[in-house]
Design an enzyme around this catalytic site. Structure first.
Site, PDB file in Angstrom:
ATOM      1  N   ASP A 267      51.974 -11.005  50.942  1.00 52.14           N
ATOM      2  CA  ASP A 267      51.056 -11.728  50.063  1.00 52.14           C
ATOM      3  C   ASP A 267      49.616 -11.634  50.566  1.00 52.14           C
ATOM      4  O   ASP A 267      49.342 -11.858  51.747  1.00 52.14           O
ATOM      5  CB  ASP A 267      51.489 -13.204  50.005  1.00 52.14           C
ATOM      6  CG  ASP A 267      50.554 -14.045  49.175  1.00 52.14           C
ATOM      7  OD1 ASP A 267      50.455 -13.761  47.976  1.00 52.14           O
ATOM      8  OD2 ASP A 267      49.909 -14.955  49.728  1.00 52.14           O
ATOM      9  N   GLU A 309      50.994  -6.717  48.394  1.00 52.33           N
ATOM     10  CA  GLU A 309      50.329  -7.363  47.273  1.00 52.33           C
ATOM     11  C   GLU A 309      48.837  -7.246  47.535  1.00 52.33           C
ATOM     12  O   GLU A 309      48.236  -8.092  48.181  1.00 52.33           O
ATOM     13  CB  GLU A 309      50.735  -8.834  47.134  1.00 52.33           C
ATOM     14  CG  GLU A 309      50.284  -9.429  45.807  1.00 52.33           C
ATOM     15  CD  GLU A 309      49.172 -10.463  45.898  1.00 52.33           C
ATOM     16  OE1 GLU A 309      48.558 -10.769  44.866  1.00 52.33           O
ATOM     17  OE2 GLU A 309      48.889 -10.982  47.002  1.00 52.33           O
TER      18      GLU A 309
END
Ligand code: GLC
Length: 620
Positions: A267, A309
């Protein structure tokens, strides 16, 4: 190595063989990062050895299976799905009960949104983790997680979980100890006594949430300092130049892998390294750190993949799949944010010229990696349209971005979209958009072409090449959740509008969205041309309203045509001949039939999609 002393000989040999294979990559990654890199390497190898010993038998077997088929995630059979565990199945046990629904849809990869224990709300949808070692209590336990991965594996579905590694919650034990004055844990964060250094950084830092979390630093009384908070004030960025942080995350990754998690979504990975005078995104050290983590994972749990990501500009994107010295050594998967943006740009402008040019500018990803292709995810859409690419096709980047925001907010005359403006930045005029696939495609507004647009968006996602991921409910055409504000801690964040809960049982398929999605999944799985090792080549459009993509597979070429307009178009035979297809011998792999046509051209009705290959007999 003493950690392995009690292991049977074949296990010790296996570990040593992996170490011999990966140690050079680990050393190369660490050398530019840390002065004491050799000591850090020893620590990481020890962490890997302990995780290797703890790894359950069936996961050692999975390691073997994956290393015999290292391209498993690139195959045409792969179809992904992303969901919030609670909005899909209430609990992890509930998700396990609904696995047959996923299997029936053809899903082989499930990304469940953050489910490790977050701080009390607000927690950014779980992206403010308080404890990486436990599951959010209302969802279940670590044992439930392990059980879920077993049920998923029985159905050939791999579980992907978020690894939130740019920040932790202010309530995480590391932050708590830092607040209590422990210098070791204070050094896990970027803390400054006064504003002088933060102000210097701010000169070149963008704001991620200008609306509800302006600035990148937060004063904390207990800490008696300014702490770096790129996202919300309760999400404290960790300091990756501290090797303790690297070792902590290596342990977290391997523990999740040992619970059966097969893919880790890194993330906000672009943000983890800070450098004065820059945007503090996409710094070279990000890739060295990813290589270090990936190498450790390869040693202890090689079935595990990384997914980056990195929602960054097209010019920075490829590095996340490995460029230069990191080629083949960082993430296996990365979001194709550019494709996602271009899908929406084409639909609004009814023109494929900018998309074709922009996608052509993107370098080819390494043949051992795959894009995550998607039309929507849980986040807003930021209009990542590159100024130079726009200028090259005679468009103003700024004006086009404004147009897209206005269009998808439903403000542009004639717009069929029903999105919401997310985080308007009054300085840069950046206006991102929230909205479900169906609402953005016109279903909420009752536009007669909405279902065709959904089909086209899903066809691009399924047929471009990569691992397609369907966002929960998009296969049913779910609209924006009209009650998204009713949960108090969601009220400020309209991304919740496009995160509606799954209705069980799924409603009747009155619009045919589910049938159309299933037809695409079925067709995809029968097309070896879609293996991600083969690159997608976007052709120069022959008609500005039709995007043409060719995939030159050893079995023969596949040509896809996407009419992004609401008018009739044609696909000239000449386009097929140019890529080596005989127009007299092709079949559309979605319908299994020869397309309708005229002399020397196929007919493309509004929003039509064709996936053409030579006659079906050689590839079925
Ligand atoms: C990622 C997530 C987003 C979250 C942010 C901070 O971009 O997708 O939802 O707000 O990271 O963790």
């Amino acid at each position: 190595m003493s950690t392995l002393a009690d292991q049977p000989a074949h296990r010790r040999e296996l570990f040593e063989a992996r170490l011999e294979r990966w140690r050079p990559d680990l050393g190369a990654a660490l050398a530019p990062l840390f002065d004491d890199h050799e000591a850090v390497l020893d620590r990481l190898v020890d962490i890997a050895a302990r995780a290797f010993v703890a790894r359950p038998e069936e996961l050692h077997a999975l390691d073997l299976k994956r290393s015999l088929a290292p391209d498993w995630f690139q195959r045409e059979q792969m179809v992904g799905y992303a969901a919030y565990a609670d909005r899909f199945g209430e609990t992890l046990a509930g998700v396990a009960e609904r696995v047959p629904y996923l299997a029936d849809l053809g899903v082989t990869y499930l990304h469940l949104m953050p489910l490790l224990t977050p701080r009390q709300p607000p927690n950014d949808g779980g992206y403010a983790v308080q404890d990486y070692d436990s599951v959010r209590p209302d969802l279940g336990t670590m044992d439930d997680l392990r059980h879920l991965t077993e049920v998923l594996r029985e159905h050939d579905i791999s579980l992907c979980l978020d690894l939130v590694l740019n920040h932790v919650a202010r309530e995480h034990a590391w932050a708590e100890r830092a607040r209590q004055g422990d210098p070791r844990h204070r050094a896990y964060f970027h803390v400054y006594d006064d504003r002088s250094i933060p102000d210097e950084y701010e000169r070149t830092l963008p704001e991620v949430f200008p609306d509800f979390a302006p600035g990148n630093f937060t004063w904390d009384d207990e800490l008696d300092g300014w702490v770096w908070t790129t996202f919300n004030d309760y999400q404290w960025d960790v300091d990756w130049s501290n090797p303790d942080v690297l070792c902590e995350y290596a342990e977290i990754i391997l523990d999740l892998a040992n619970h059966g998690v097969e893919v880790l979504r890194l993330d906000a990975i672009a943000f983890i390294w800070k450098r004065m005078g820059t945007s503090c995104q996409n710094q070279p050290e990000v890739h060295a750190l990813t290589q270090a983590l990936r190498t450790v994972t390869r040693i202890a749990a090689p079935a595990t993949l990384f997914k980056a990501e990195a929602i960054v500009g097209p010019q920075d994107l490829l590095a996340y799949l490995g460029q230069g010295e990191h080629h083949g050594k960082v993430s296996d998967l990365a979001y194709h944010n550019s494709l996602m943006v271009q899908i929406w740009s084409m639909l609004a402008s009814r023109d494929a010229g900018l998309a074709a040019y922009s996608l052509q500018q993107l370098a080819t990803p390494p043949s051992t990696t795959a894009w995550i292709t998607y039309a929507r995810c849980h986040d807003d859409i930021g209009w990542a349209i590159d100024d130079d690419s726009a200028a090259a096709v005679g468009v103003s980047g700024y004006a086009h971005r404004r147009f897209l925001s206005d269009f998808y907010a439903g403000e542009f005359p004639g717009s069929w979209a029903r999105g919401l403006v997310f985080q308007e930045n009054l300085l840069t005029h950046d206006r991102r958009i929230s909205g479900s696939l169906a609402s953005l495609a016109g279903l909420e507004a009752g536009d007669p072409f909405a279902v065709r647009r959904i089909h086209l968006a899903h066809a691009l996602v399924m047929g471009f090449g990569g691992l397609p991921v369907i966002w929960m409910g998009d296969e049913l055409g779910l609209l924006n959740d009209p009650d998204w504000q009713s949960v108090p801690e969601h009220a400020e964040d309209n991304r919740w509008a496009h995160r509606p809960a799954m209705p069980w049982p799924p409603p009747d398929d009155v619009h045919g969205v589910r049938a159309s999605t299933r037809a695409l999944v079925r067709a995809r799985k029968r097309l070896p041309h879609l293996h991600a090792s083969v690159a997608a080549e976007v052709m120069d459009p022959q008609d500005p309203g039709v995007l043409l993509v060719v995939r030159r597979h050893p079995l023969g070429p596949m040509l896809s045509a996407y009419n992004v307009t609401d008018t009739d178009r044609v696909l000239p035979y000449q386009a097929l001949r140019e890529v080596g297809l005989d127009p007299g011998q092709v079949v559309d792999r979605i319908t299994g039939e020869r397309p309708d046509g005229y002399t020397e051209a196929f007919h493309l009705p509004p929003y039509a999609v064709l996936w053409l290959t030579a006659g079906s007999d050689q590839v079925s």
